[in-house]
Each structure stands twice: as structure tokens, then as C-alpha cells.
Design a protein around this motif. Structure first.
Motif, PDB file in Angstrom:
ATOM      1  N   ASP A  63       0.841  -1.200   0.000  1.00  0.00           N
ATOM      2  CA  ASP A  63       0.000   0.000   0.000  1.00  0.00           C
ATOM      3  C   ASP A  63       0.879   1.254   0.000  1.00  0.00           C
ATOM      4  OD1 ASP A  63      -2.363  -1.408  -0.022  1.00  0.00           O
ATOM      5  OD2 ASP A  63      -2.605  -1.384   2.152  1.00  0.00           O
ATOM      6  N   PHE A  64       0.442   2.246  -0.771  1.00  0.00           N
ATOM      7  CA  PHE A  64       1.174   3.513  -0.861  1.00  0.00           C
ATOM      8  C   PHE A  64       0.348   4.564  -0.117  1.00  0.00           C
ATOM      9  CE2 PHE A  64       3.011   7.059  -3.560  1.00  0.00           C
ATOM     10  CZ  PHE A  64       4.302   6.906  -3.076  1.00  0.00           C
ATOM     11  N   VAL A  65       0.940   5.161   0.916  1.00  0.00           N
ATOM     12  CA  VAL A  65       0.189   6.055   1.789  1.00  0.00           C
ATOM     13  C   VAL A  65       0.835   7.438   1.849  1.00  0.00           C
ATOM     14  CG1 VAL A  65      -0.637   4.139   3.211  1.00  0.00           C
ATOM     15  CG2 VAL A  65       1.461   5.344   3.862  1.00  0.00           C
ATOM     16  N   ARG A  66       0.010   8.408   2.192  1.00  0.00           N
ATOM     17  CA  ARG A  66       0.491   9.765   2.446  1.00  0.00           C
ATOM     18  C   ARG A  66       0.330  10.062   3.931  1.00  0.00           C
ATOM     19  NH1 ARG A  66      -1.275  14.232  -1.580  1.00  0.00           N
ATOM     20  NH2 ARG A  66       0.472  13.213  -2.654  1.00  0.00           N
ATOM     21  N   VAL A  67       1.434  10.439   4.571  1.00  0.00           N
ATOM     22  CA  VAL A  67       1.420  10.777   5.999  1.00  0.00           C
ATOM     23  C   VAL A  67       1.627  12.285   6.120  1.00  0.00           C
ATOM     24  CG1 VAL A  67       2.447  10.394   8.260  1.00  0.00           C
ATOM     25  CG2 VAL A  67       2.389   8.527   6.582  1.00  0.00           C
ATOM     26  N   THR A 121      -5.431  -0.328  10.991  1.00  0.00           N
ATOM     27  CA  THR A 121      -6.243   0.566  10.179  1.00  0.00           C
ATOM     28  C   THR A 121      -5.510   1.890  10.036  1.00  0.00           C
ATOM     29  OG1 THR A 121      -7.433   1.518  12.053  1.00  0.00           O
ATOM     30  CG2 THR A 121      -8.339  -0.519  11.084  1.00  0.00           C
ATOM     31  N   THR A 122      -6.004   2.741   9.147  1.00  0.00           N
ATOM     32  CA  THR A 122      -5.366   4.054   8.971  1.00  0.00           C
ATOM     33  C   THR A 122      -5.449   4.868  10.258  1.00  0.00           C
ATOM     34  OG1 THR A 122      -7.449   4.843   8.023  1.00  0.00           O
ATOM     35  CG2 THR A 122      -5.732   4.161   6.484  1.00  0.00           C
ATOM     36  N   LEU A 123      -6.551   4.761  10.984  1.00  0.00           N
ATOM     37  CA  LEU A 123      -6.687   5.484  12.246  1.00  0.00           C
ATOM     38  C   LEU A 123      -5.667   4.996  13.272  1.00  0.00           C
ATOM     39  CD1 LEU A 123     -10.570   5.755  12.672  1.00  0.00           C
ATOM     40  CD2 LEU A 123      -8.971   7.562  12.032  1.00  0.00           C
ATOM     41  N   GLU A 124      -5.461   3.688  13.337  1.00  0.00           N
ATOM     42  CA  GLU A 124      -4.493   3.129  14.266  1.00  0.00           C
ATOM     43  C   GLU A 124      -3.076   3.545  13.888  1.00  0.00           C
ATOM     44  OE1 GLU A 124      -6.908  -0.947  15.527  1.00  0.00           O
ATOM     45  OE2 GLU A 124      -5.529  -0.951  13.820  1.00  0.00           O
ATOM     46  N   VAL A 166      -3.186   9.822   7.974  1.00  0.00           N
ATOM     47  CA  VAL A 166      -2.678   8.785   7.063  1.00  0.00           C
ATOM     48  C   VAL A 166      -3.786   8.468   6.061  1.00  0.00           C
ATOM     49  CG1 VAL A 166      -1.879   6.412   6.821  1.00  0.00           C
ATOM     50  CG2 VAL A 166      -1.140   7.791   8.784  1.00  0.00           C
ATOM     51  N   SER A 167      -3.525   8.719   4.793  1.00  0.00           N
ATOM     52  CA  SER A 167      -4.496   8.397   3.741  1.00  0.00           C
ATOM     53  C   SER A 167      -3.847   7.482   2.716  1.00  0.00           C
ATOM     54  CB  SER A 167      -5.009   9.671   3.057  1.00  0.00           C
ATOM     55  OG  SER A 167      -3.939  10.406   2.503  1.00  0.00           O
ATOM     56  N   VAL A 168      -4.629   6.586   2.160  1.00  0.00           N
ATOM     57  CA  VAL A 168      -4.103   5.597   1.209  1.00  0.00           C
ATOM     58  C   VAL A 168      -4.193   6.165  -0.205  1.00  0.00           C
ATOM     59  CG1 VAL A 168      -4.262   3.232   0.383  1.00  0.00           C
ATOM     60  CG2 VAL A 168      -4.878   3.765   2.745  1.00  0.00           C
ATOM     61  N   LEU A 169      -3.058   6.215  -0.883  1.00  0.00           N
ATOM     62  CA  LEU A 169      -3.018   6.685  -2.271  1.00  0.00           C
ATOM     63  C   LEU A 169      -3.202   5.537  -3.257  1.00  0.00           C
ATOM     64  CD1 LEU A 169      -0.019   9.179  -2.025  1.00  0.00           C
ATOM     65  CD2 LEU A 169      -2.450   9.663  -1.756  1.00  0.00           C
ATOM     66  N   GLU A 170      -2.627   4.381  -2.942  1.00  0.00           N
ATOM     67  CA  GLU A 170      -2.757   3.201  -3.799  1.00  0.00           C
ATOM     68  C   GLU A 170      -3.059   1.991  -2.928  1.00  0.00           C
ATOM     69  OE1 GLU A 170       0.657   2.577  -6.200  1.00  0.00           O
ATOM     70  OE2 GLU A 170       0.617   4.578  -7.095  1.00  0.00           O
TER      71      GLU A 170
END
Length: 342
Positions: free
Chosen positions: A30-34, A68-71, A93-97
Motif C-alpha cells: 500500500d502507498f500512503v500519504r502521511v 487501520t489508517t486510524l491506528e 494517514v491516507s491511502v493513495l494506492e
């Protein structure tokens, strides 16, 4: 003011993206933006490693796989605060891919492909996301989970009849195939063609009926061909028995790519001194006398002694005989009633 509004809408977009993926469980690839609000230099676009970690400035590796993204937000914020880097960090934290959890959707759907699981999803949800079924699709849905392969009826999926959450829920890694209308009914039927396995149309008799039923020249048996075992198998089935006893074991349930073929009945050609010369269907155990009766009987110039039978041998030669009226006929026999001179 304009800059403020632009920043506001950016934050609003990020907020909704975060909410949409809040229940998503992060995984490898997974590709995420922090984003650390108030510190633009800490904003990073990162790929989760095979070991499920992110390498983040100041705090090093953070285990986020399975969270999870919240965790993940809470873990990063806690480490930043614990390390004394930021007193009260606000982290997004949001998921880009979405790459760790996908479902492959194939067959009779409008938009086949790979779909990411970004929230609790079931089979009906993913079919809707794919634009629904094509006009050629049947109601049979095949779901492959690892080495386990199961078939479901679309109506049961929608109405949740006889199925539990484990049957319907998708976790990623599944392959879903929507069978198409590829049961073929051909030969001596009113409407030869391909028909879908839908609703109550499941068995051989259902598909023969969909094709309009046998025509006058149809034989007494049909040929049912299937390859579901990996080897092509063809079986003869009596049509009359099929419809007299629909619950019989011979009235098999069909699968995609099965073929039902209704061959032409054996025929005899009757000509010469008969009322209606022509080609006639040979009924079971049909005799020479019955064929003459079918053709309207003899004319005044025909006699029983003048009946000649022309029959093709296995070597493709024609043999002419004077048959008994009680002899049985074979396919492609020719009866010629000669003119009597008496």
C-alpha cells in the motif's frame, strides 16, 4: 482570503479521503500519504514494506501492517510525542494506492478488472462497483478463495438467502467469475442458440423448452455433451422421458459450456405409386407398411408386390430388395412402389 479557501478545501478533501479509508486495514505494498499538520517537512508519500513497516523521519520504522489508517495515525503521533519531537502532533494517514487487498472480477461484468478493498465489502458491492452484469451474463457467480471454489446464485447473493457473512464478505485475494450465456442448444429445435443459466432455467428440459422445443423432424433422443470433468463426455437421453419425468436423474443440471444437441430423426423417402410421395420421419420400430400408410397409401396402379426397398450398405453400396410389409425401416431407406402392370 483566496489562499485560505484553497487550503480549506485541500484539508476538507484530505479529511473525506481519510474517512473513506478509516476502516481499511493497511498491508504490504500500500502507498500512503502521511501528513503531520503544522510541519510540512514531515509530509511523506511512503510505500509499506514487505515486513509491514513505514520508515518515517525522526522516529524510524513504524509497524503499520495489519493496522487501520486510524491506528497508524495514533502510532505515528504517539512516537512523535514520546520522542519529544512534537508536543501535540496531529497526524493524517491516507491511502493513495490500495495494493495489498484486491479482488479480480472477470466474465460477464461491464467493467472487469482488479478492485481494491478499501472498506468492508461483499460480493454484491463489488459487482455494483464493476457496473453490474452484462446482458450476456448468467446468474451463476463463481468465487475462488485460494484453493476453494464455490458457486452462488446471484439472487441468493442479493437477497442473502441461504448465505452467511463468510460466504459474501470479501477480504482481498479472491477471484470472482461471472458465467456468461454459453449453454448451447442446437439441432432440430425451434430456436437454436445460446441461453443463459438464469432463474429457474437450470436443467436440460428447461433449455430445450427455451429453444422452442423439438421440431417435427427431431429424433427421439438428444445428445448432452459436457466437459466439466476435464474430459468431453456425450450422453444420449430420451426426450420423451426427459419431459415425462423432469425430476429424473437424466434431466441433469447444466453448467457453462454444456451443449444440448437434438439430432434429426431417421428418415425414409417414399415415392412412386403412393398418394403423397416424400420424405418421412421413421418412428420407433416403423415398418414398411406404416411408411406407405404415412404417404397416403397406394394409388390404384400400386400393389404390395410392387414395393421395392433401396438400402445403403456399410460399404456405401445401394442394395435393392423386395421387402416384407412387416420389415423395419432404417435411416435413409428409400421405398419405391413400382407401377403394377396387372
Amino acid at each position: 482570503m483566496a489562499k485560505f479557501m484553497k487550503a480549506f478545501f485541500v484539508l476538507l478533501t484530505l479529511f473525506f479521503a481519510s474517512v473513506a479509508s478509516a476502516e481499511y486495514t493497511l498491508g504490504t505494498g500500500d502507498f500512503v500519504r502521511v501528513i503531520v499538520y503544522g510541519d510540512a517537512e514531515l509530509t511523506r508519500d511512503l510505500r509499506i514494506s514487505e515486513s509491514g513497516v513505514l520508515s518515517f523521519p525522526l522516529i524510524g520504522e513504524v509497524k503499520v501492517g495489519g493496522a487501520t489508517t486510524l491506528e497508524a495515525e495514533e502510532r505515528i503521533a504517539s512516537l512523535l510525542k514520546k520522542g519529544g519531537f512534537i508536543a501535540n502532533p496531529q497526524v493524517s494517514v491516507s491511502v493513495l494506492e490500495f495494493l495489498s487487498k484486491t479482488v479480480s472480477l472477470l466474465g460477464g461484468v461491464n467493467k472487469p478488472g482488479r478492485y481494491s478493498i478499501i472498506r468492508p465489502t461483499d460480493i454484491a458491492d463489488i459487482l455494483a462497483e464493476a457496473g453490474g452484469l452484462t446482458v450476456e451474463a448468467s446468474e451463476i457467480v463463481t468465487v475462488i478463495r485460494g484453493s476453494v471454489r464455490k458457486q452462488y446464485n446471484l439472487n441468493e447473493i442479493i437477497e442473502r438467502n441461504n448465505l452467511n457473512d463468510n460466504d459474501l464478505r470479501l477480504y482481498g485475494g479472491e477471484a470472482i467469475y461471472i458465467n456468461t450465456r454459453d449453454v448451447t442448444v442446437s439441432g432440430q429445435v425451434q430456436r437454436p442458440g445460446k441461453y443463459g443459466i438464469q432463474g429457474g432455467n437450470q436443467r436440460i428440459s428447461d433449455f430445450v423448452a427455451l429453444a422452442g422445443g423439438p421440431i417435427e423432424n427431431a429424433g427421439e433422443v438428444l445428445l448432452f455433451t459436457t466437459q466439466r470433468s476435464g474430459t468431453q463426455v456425450t450422453e444420449e437421453i430420451n426426450i420423451d422421458e426427459l419431459f415425462r419425468n423432469p425430476s429424473s436423474t437424466v434431466n441433469k443440471q447444466l453448467a457453462p459450456s454444456d451443449v444440448v444437441y437434438v439430432p434429426k430423426a431417421p428418415q425414409v423417402y417414399v415415392y412412386g405409386e403412393v398418394q403423397r410421395p416424400g420424405m418421412y420421419k421413421i418412428d420407433k420400430n416403423m415398418t414398411v407398411m406404416q411408411a406407405i400408410a404415412k404417404s397416403g397409401g397406394l394409388t390404384i396402379r400400386g400393389t404390395q408386390r410392387s414395393v421395392k426397398l433401396h438400402r445403403k450398405t456399410e460399404s456405401n453400396q445401394i442394395v435393392k430388395t423386395s421387402p416384407n410389409l412387416t420389415d423395419f425401416l432404417k435411416d435413409e431407406d428409400v421405398l419405391y412402389i413400382e407401377e403394377s402392370l396387372l
